[in-house]
Motif scaffolding. Structure first.
Motif, PDB file in Angstrom:
ATOM      1  N   LYS A  24      12.021  10.172  -2.389  1.00  0.00           N
ATOM      2  CA  LYS A  24       9.931  10.335  -3.069  1.00  0.00           C
ATOM      3  C   LYS A  24      11.390   9.834  -4.608  1.00  0.00           C
ATOM      4  O   LYS A  24      10.315   8.775  -5.738  1.00  0.00           O
ATOM      5  N   ALA A  25      11.924  10.399  -4.515  1.00  0.00           N
ATOM      6  CA  ALA A  25      12.605  10.405  -6.285  1.00  0.00           C
ATOM      7  C   ALA A  25      13.225   8.633  -6.380  1.00  0.00           C
ATOM      8  O   ALA A  25      12.996   8.636  -7.384  1.00  0.00           O
ATOM      9  N   LYS A  26      13.244   8.049  -5.669  1.00  0.00           N
ATOM     10  CA  LYS A  26      13.671   6.715  -5.108  1.00  0.00           C
ATOM     11  C   LYS A  26      12.590   5.753  -5.697  1.00  0.00           C
ATOM     12  O   LYS A  26      12.073   4.644  -6.164  1.00  0.00           O
ATOM     13  N   GLU A  27      11.725   6.381  -5.342  1.00  0.00           N
ATOM     14  CA  GLU A  27      10.448   5.658  -5.917  1.00  0.00           C
ATOM     15  C   GLU A  27       9.965   5.622  -6.782  1.00  0.00           C
ATOM     16  O   GLU A  27       9.113   5.028  -7.438  1.00  0.00           O
ATOM     17  N   ILE A  28       9.899   6.837  -7.119  1.00  0.00           N
ATOM     18  CA  ILE A  28       9.549   7.138  -8.916  1.00  0.00           C
ATOM     19  C   ILE A  28      10.600   6.341  -9.619  1.00  0.00           C
ATOM     20  O   ILE A  28       9.679   5.890 -10.364  1.00  0.00           O
ATOM     21  N   ALA A  44       0.695  -0.772   0.233  1.00  0.00           N
ATOM     22  CA  ALA A  44       0.227  -0.216  -0.251  1.00  0.00           C
ATOM     23  C   ALA A  44       1.062   1.310  -0.300  1.00  0.00           C
ATOM     24  O   ALA A  44       0.435   1.920  -0.163  1.00  0.00           O
ATOM     25  N   MET A  45       2.181   1.269   0.149  1.00  0.00           N
ATOM     26  CA  MET A  45       3.177   2.468   0.575  1.00  0.00           C
ATOM     27  C   MET A  45       3.713   2.452  -0.852  1.00  0.00           C
ATOM     28  O   MET A  45       4.355   3.576  -1.044  1.00  0.00           O
ATOM     29  N   ALA A  46       3.738   2.175  -1.707  1.00  0.00           N
ATOM     30  CA  ALA A  46       4.418   1.141  -2.934  1.00  0.00           C
ATOM     31  C   ALA A  46       4.053   2.694  -3.656  1.00  0.00           C
ATOM     32  O   ALA A  46       2.482   2.883  -3.907  1.00  0.00           O
ATOM     33  N   MET A  47       4.805   3.415  -4.270  1.00  0.00           N
ATOM     34  CA  MET A  47       4.298   4.200  -5.345  1.00  0.00           C
ATOM     35  C   MET A  47       3.617   3.464  -6.719  1.00  0.00           C
ATOM     36  O   MET A  47       4.013   2.583  -6.916  1.00  0.00           O
ATOM     37  N   SER A  48       2.031   3.804  -7.227  1.00  0.00           N
ATOM     38  CA  SER A  48       1.445   3.625  -8.009  1.00  0.00           C
ATOM     39  C   SER A  48       2.373   3.936  -9.356  1.00  0.00           C
ATOM     40  O   SER A  48       2.789   5.102  -9.341  1.00  0.00           O
ATOM     41  N   ALA A  68       9.033   2.389  -9.317  1.00  0.00           N
ATOM     42  CA  ALA A  68       7.900   2.223 -10.553  1.00  0.00           C
ATOM     43  C   ALA A  68       7.983   2.070 -11.535  1.00  0.00           C
ATOM     44  O   ALA A  68       7.957   1.663 -12.746  1.00  0.00           O
ATOM     45  N   ILE A  69       8.760   3.332 -12.370  1.00  0.00           N
ATOM     46  CA  ILE A  69       9.600   3.595 -13.682  1.00  0.00           C
ATOM     47  C   ILE A  69      10.040   3.031 -14.453  1.00  0.00           C
ATOM     48  O   ILE A  69       9.248   1.507 -15.367  1.00  0.00           O
ATOM     49  N   ASN A  70      11.291   2.040 -13.556  1.00  0.00           N
ATOM     50  CA  ASN A  70      11.728   1.713 -13.893  1.00  0.00           C
ATOM     51  C   ASN A  70      11.690  -0.316 -14.476  1.00  0.00           C
ATOM     52  O   ASN A  70      11.488  -1.079 -14.818  1.00  0.00           O
ATOM     53  N   ASP A  71      10.159  -0.521 -13.435  1.00  0.00           N
ATOM     54  CA  ASP A  71       9.815  -1.887 -13.617  1.00  0.00           C
ATOM     55  C   ASP A  71       9.405  -1.781 -14.928  1.00  0.00           C
ATOM     56  O   ASP A  71       9.392  -2.945 -15.488  1.00  0.00           O
ATOM     57  N   ASN A 112       3.032  11.156 -13.195  1.00  0.00           N
ATOM     58  CA  ASN A 112       2.053  12.046 -12.679  1.00  0.00           C
ATOM     59  C   ASN A 112       3.635  12.783 -12.621  1.00  0.00           C
ATOM     60  O   ASN A 112       3.829  14.099 -12.298  1.00  0.00           O
ATOM     61  N   ALA A 113       4.425  12.467 -11.318  1.00  0.00           N
ATOM     62  CA  ALA A 113       5.059  12.875 -10.439  1.00  0.00           C
ATOM     63  C   ALA A 113       6.578  13.473 -11.674  1.00  0.00           C
ATOM     64  O   ALA A 113       8.217  13.844 -11.459  1.00  0.00           O
ATOM     65  N   LEU A 114       7.323  11.920 -12.612  1.00  0.00           N
ATOM     66  CA  LEU A 114       8.431  12.355 -13.861  1.00  0.00           C
ATOM     67  C   LEU A 114       8.961  13.822 -13.812  1.00  0.00           C
ATOM     68  O   LEU A 114       9.987  13.756 -13.813  1.00  0.00           O
TER      69      LEU A 114
END
Length: 114
Positions: free
Chosen positions: A57-61, A20-24, A64-67, A30-32
């Protein structure tokens, strides 16, 4: 309740909350641009993003994008019968080339503002 049972319950609750904490992916997309403009995220020649600093937050972005990129690269490689590394390299070069002035790209082991 014993200390062990309490600790186990706490660990279980934490593990269940992690997804639930992971960024979608949508949130990351939207944040990239904002993160890139702020110099928090940059493109690499390997076809993936990387956090320029240690911002969480940058690491979470980036994650998600790299996956999503990794999955897309696998599909492209399978479709064309080529190695994933080839797709990553071509995508990385295109991403670096398309990076606008003022944003970061990884050159060797150093971040440079394009």
């Amino acid at each position: 309740m014993t200390l062990f049972a309490r600790f186990s319950a706490l660990i279980l609750a934490f593990c269940l909350a992690l997804p639930a904490m992971a960024m979608s992916l949508d949130e990351a997309k939207n944040a990239l641009e904002s993160a890139k403009s702020q110099g928090l995220v940059g493109e690499t020649p390997a076809g993936y993003l990387a956090a320029v600093g240690s911002d969480q937050k940058a690491k979470e972005i980036v994650s998600a994008i790299n996956d999503a990129r990794r999955e897309a690269y696998k599909e492209i490689a399978a479709k064309h019968g080529i190695a994933v590394t080839k797709v990553e390299t071509v995508a990385g070069q295109k991403a670096v080339d398309k990076t606008p002035a003022g944003q970061f790209i990884l050159v060797g082991e150093r971040w440079l503002k394009k």
